[in-house]
Design a protein around this motif. Structure first.
Motif, PDB file in Angstrom:
ATOM      1  N   MET A   2       0.838  -1.187   0.000  1.00 14.96           N
ATOM      2  CA  MET A   2       0.000   0.000   0.000  1.00 14.96           C
ATOM      3  C   MET A   2       0.883   1.251   0.000  1.00 14.96           C
ATOM      4  SD  MET A   2      -3.031   0.949   2.646  1.00 14.96           S
ATOM      5  CE  MET A   2      -4.129  -0.269   1.949  1.00 14.96           C
ATOM      6  N   THR A   3       0.441   2.269  -0.717  1.00 19.97           N
ATOM      7  CA  THR A   3       1.168   3.538  -0.771  1.00 19.97           C
ATOM      8  C   THR A   3       0.340   4.641  -0.110  1.00 19.97           C
ATOM      9  OG1 THR A   3       0.229   4.222  -2.881  1.00 19.97           O
ATOM     10  CG2 THR A   3       2.250   2.866  -2.962  1.00 19.97           C
ATOM     11  N   ASP A   6      -2.768   5.220  -2.091  1.00 16.29           N
ATOM     12  CA  ASP A   6      -3.809   4.223  -1.833  1.00 16.29           C
ATOM     13  C   ASP A   6      -4.611   4.576  -0.579  1.00 16.29           C
ATOM     14  OD1 ASP A   6      -2.939   2.676  -4.026  1.00 16.29           O
ATOM     15  OD2 ASP A   6      -1.489   1.604  -2.762  1.00 16.29           O
ATOM     16  N   LYS A   9      -6.956   7.499  -1.098  1.00 12.62           N
ATOM     17  CA  LYS A   9      -8.130   7.107  -1.887  1.00 12.62           C
ATOM     18  C   LYS A   9      -9.132   6.321  -1.036  1.00 12.62           C
ATOM     19  CE  LYS A   9      -8.805   6.974  -5.814  1.00 12.62           C
ATOM     20  NZ  LYS A   9      -9.771   7.752  -6.570  1.00 12.62           N
ATOM     21  N   MET A  10      -8.630   5.579  -0.044  1.00  9.16           N
ATOM     22  CA  MET A  10      -9.462   4.668   0.726  1.00  9.16           C
ATOM     23  C   MET A  10     -10.061   5.246   1.996  1.00  9.16           C
ATOM     24  SD  MET A  10      -8.140   0.757   1.037  1.00  9.16           S
ATOM     25  CE  MET A  10      -6.856   1.276   2.070  1.00  9.16           C
ATOM     26  N   SER A  57      -7.355   7.927 -10.577  1.00  8.28           N
ATOM     27  CA  SER A  57      -7.098   6.496 -10.341  1.00  8.28           C
ATOM     28  C   SER A  57      -5.618   6.150 -10.177  1.00  8.28           C
ATOM     29  CB  SER A  57      -7.698   5.667 -11.478  1.00  8.28           C
ATOM     30  OG  SER A  57      -7.126   6.057 -12.709  1.00  8.28           O
ATOM     31  N   ALA A  58      -4.725   7.102 -10.465  1.00  8.74           N
ATOM     32  CA  ALA A  58      -3.294   6.813 -10.369  1.00  8.74           C
ATOM     33  C   ALA A  58      -2.522   8.081 -10.025  1.00  8.74           C
ATOM     34  CB  ALA A  58      -2.773   6.242 -11.688  1.00  8.74           C
ATOM     35  N   THR A  85       3.823   7.969  -3.716  1.00  7.77           N
ATOM     36  CA  THR A  85       4.162   6.566  -3.981  1.00  7.77           C
ATOM     37  C   THR A  85       4.948   5.941  -2.828  1.00  7.77           C
ATOM     38  OG1 THR A  85       6.143   7.237  -5.213  1.00  7.77           O
ATOM     39  CG2 THR A  85       4.120   6.825  -6.502  1.00  7.77           C
TER      40      THR A  85
END
Length: 109
Positions: A2-3, A6, A9-10, A57-58, A85
């Motif tokens: 996981m970064t 991530d 986003k979560m 998304s990225a 990242t």
């Protein structure tokens, strides 16, 4: 793995994005890293102004959006990419401090 991206986003609080001031980067001993925390807060401040994170998304897409909508120099965008990242080994919720600690194993930055 996981970064930081991530996690951003979560994780939500009461179905809302996390307040920038609540996120702290710490090592595995819980020691805050002010350089990484300040950089992350800077990124999140820009994201809140210019970008809807839920539509991204990225990391590369986020950085490209910032490149289009801000006058940020390339070296700053590179630093943003690095912090987003950064691998995270765990998340610690510290309600008394009203913080979310993103714990990284190694200072791979």
């Amino acid at each position: 793995m996981m970064t930081v991206f991530d996690v951003l986003k979560m994780v939500t609080i009461n179905h809302m994005p996390v307040d920038v001031q609540q996120i702290v980067m710490t090592d595995t001993d819980g020691k805050p890293n002010s350089v990484l925390t300040d950089l992350l807060n800077d990124v999140l401040g820009k994201v809140r102004i210019f970008i809807d994170l839920q539509e991204i998304s990225a990391v590369s897409q986020l950085v490209n959006e910032l490149k289009m909508f801000t006058p940020l120099p390339v070296d700053v965008l590179d630093e943003y990419t690095k912090i987003l990242t950064q691998p995270i080994s765990s998340i610690n919720f510290a309600p008394r401090k009203q913080q979310i600690e993103l714990v990284y194993d190694e200072y791979s930055y």
